[in-house]
Enzyme design. Structure first.
Site, PDB file in Angstrom:
ATOM      1  N   GLU A 183      -9.416 -42.182 -25.040  1.00 59.56           N
ATOM      2  CA  GLU A 183      -8.219 -41.977 -24.226  1.00 59.56           C
ATOM      3  C   GLU A 183      -8.360 -42.674 -22.886  1.00 59.56           C
ATOM      4  OE1 GLU A 183      -9.214 -40.223 -21.423  1.00 59.56           O
ATOM      5  OE2 GLU A 183     -11.134 -39.896 -22.411  1.00 59.56           O
ATOM      6  N   GLU A 326     -12.793 -42.625 -22.717  1.00 64.20           N
ATOM      7  CA  GLU A 326     -12.448 -43.905 -23.342  1.00 64.20           C
ATOM      8  C   GLU A 326     -12.815 -43.962 -24.824  1.00 64.20           C
ATOM      9  OE1 GLU A 326     -14.204 -47.220 -21.268  1.00 64.20           O
ATOM     10  OE2 GLU A 326     -13.509 -46.553 -19.304  1.00 64.20           O
TER      11      GLU A 326
END
Length: 359
Positions: A183, A326
């Site tokens: 994300e 991430e």
């Protein structure tokens, strides 16, 4: 009518989710117990091999084709000063990932995993990226509203974002054996803390961490913002979609949908850190059997992360003090899946190797 159709699509996916296959779990366990080593000498890797056999219904679980799906979304709550970084960093980091300059690029490359970036709800239209390989536009809206003042999104948008995640899983599935969740969204640890508070029943002060590295004074303010969001919105802990709509984020809903989609396809999904686990907890609240397809990559330094994993009765593979997000932890953990399969498929049993067993 549109909402009923959307809910029907979501429900049809949920109806395809079943527990792991017990016969394959038993077969894998039986073989692993006979390998040329002391019983269960490779510990959690052997547990993982059993899980993979049960998930994929195979004694040679396919795990070679790996993809990290990085969901991007902006959060209105950044206006409250809950992050060390400005809101525009979401856009900048999406471009950095697409330019192969981020932490996830390094770790995904090392793991042999591809990366797909999905715009679920960022402010930027990403016009220049629309036709780029590895980028998918699924924008529901240009960022959530400020959850300290009211709901993050409408219930219809909550359904749409989960369904968009399911669509991504279905779209990528022909080329993917294992999904990883990632994300990018400044402010998303605040939303994740609120989700964790609702669905675990723990207090905001227990769950809320420093996120991007804020000071103690800022952390105290962030905790107050999370508490205010809960008081203003009163999300219903019995209704995952209500929780997502009231205090969630578009990328968090996308992650929930990706996990539901992967589970319906009987494919493992490696869940990264705090925000990704908030998405997993939303998916779990919609269908508890989804936990049978989740592999928790690690436990981050965010205090609420472990509580969410405990709620799903899942244990992380690693604890390396990670807090980047991430999808970096998921990428790192993907090496373990190939190791587990190698143990199951390449190590000989005592009978196969002609080695004397335990007397």
């Amino acid at each position: 009518m549109a909402q009923q159709e959307q809910l029907g699509y979501l429900e049809s996916t949920i109806r395809k989710i079943y527990p792991q296959d017990l016969s394959f779990r038993n077969e894998a366990t039986g073989r692993l117990q006979q390998l040329t080593m002391p019983r269960w000498a490779l510990g959690r890797l052997m547990d993982l091999a059993v899980d993979l056999a049960g998930m994929t219904r195979s004694m040679q679980p396919p795990v070679a084709r790996k993809t990290i799906v990085v969901m991007a979304g902006d959060h209105g709550v950044t206006a409250e000063g809950v992050s060390a970084y400005p809101a525009e960093v979401t856009t900048q980091m999406v471009h950095n990932i697409m330019d192969r300059g981020a932490g996830i690029n390094a770790l995904a490359g090392q793991a042999g995993a591809g990366i797909v970036v999905v715009d679920m709800g960022a402010k930027d239209p990403f016009t220049s990226l629309r036709d780029s390989p590895g980028f998918i536009a699924k924008k529901i809206a240009p960022g959530t509203a400020n959850i300290s003042q009211g709901p993050a999104m409408s219930r219809t948008h909550a359904v749409m974002t989960v369904e968009a995640g399911i669509e991504i899983a279905n779209q990528l599935a022909p080329e993917v054996d294992v999904f990883g969740t990632g994300e990018m969204g400044i402010g998303n640890t605040t939303s994740s803390s609120a989700i964790a508070a609702v669905l675990t029943g723990k207090a905001a002060a227990e769950l809320t961490g420093s996120g991007t590295g804020i000071s103690q004074e800022q952390l105290d303010h962030k905790i107050a913002v999370v508490q205010q969001a809960l008081e203003v919105n009163k999300p219903d802990k019995r209704d995952g979609l209500d929780v997502l709509a009231k205090v969630g984020g578009y990328e968090i809903g996308g992650i929930a949908g990706l996990i539901l989609g992967a589970a319906a396809l009987q494919k493992p999904v490696v869940v990264d850190g705090f925000i990704a686990t908030a998405g997993a907890l939303i998916a779990y609240s919609l269908e508890p059997f989804v936990r049978d397809y989740i592999i928790c990559a690690h436990q981050s330094v965010e205090p609420g992360h472990g509580f969410m994993q405990e709620k799903m009765q899942l244990e992380p593979l690693f604890d390396l003090q990670l807090r980047l997000g991430e999808g970096t932890g998921a990428a790192f953990a993907m090496n373990s899946l190939e190791a587990a399969v190698a143990i199951l498929t390449e190590v000989k049993t005592f009978a196969e190797a002609g080695v004397s067993g335990k007397s």
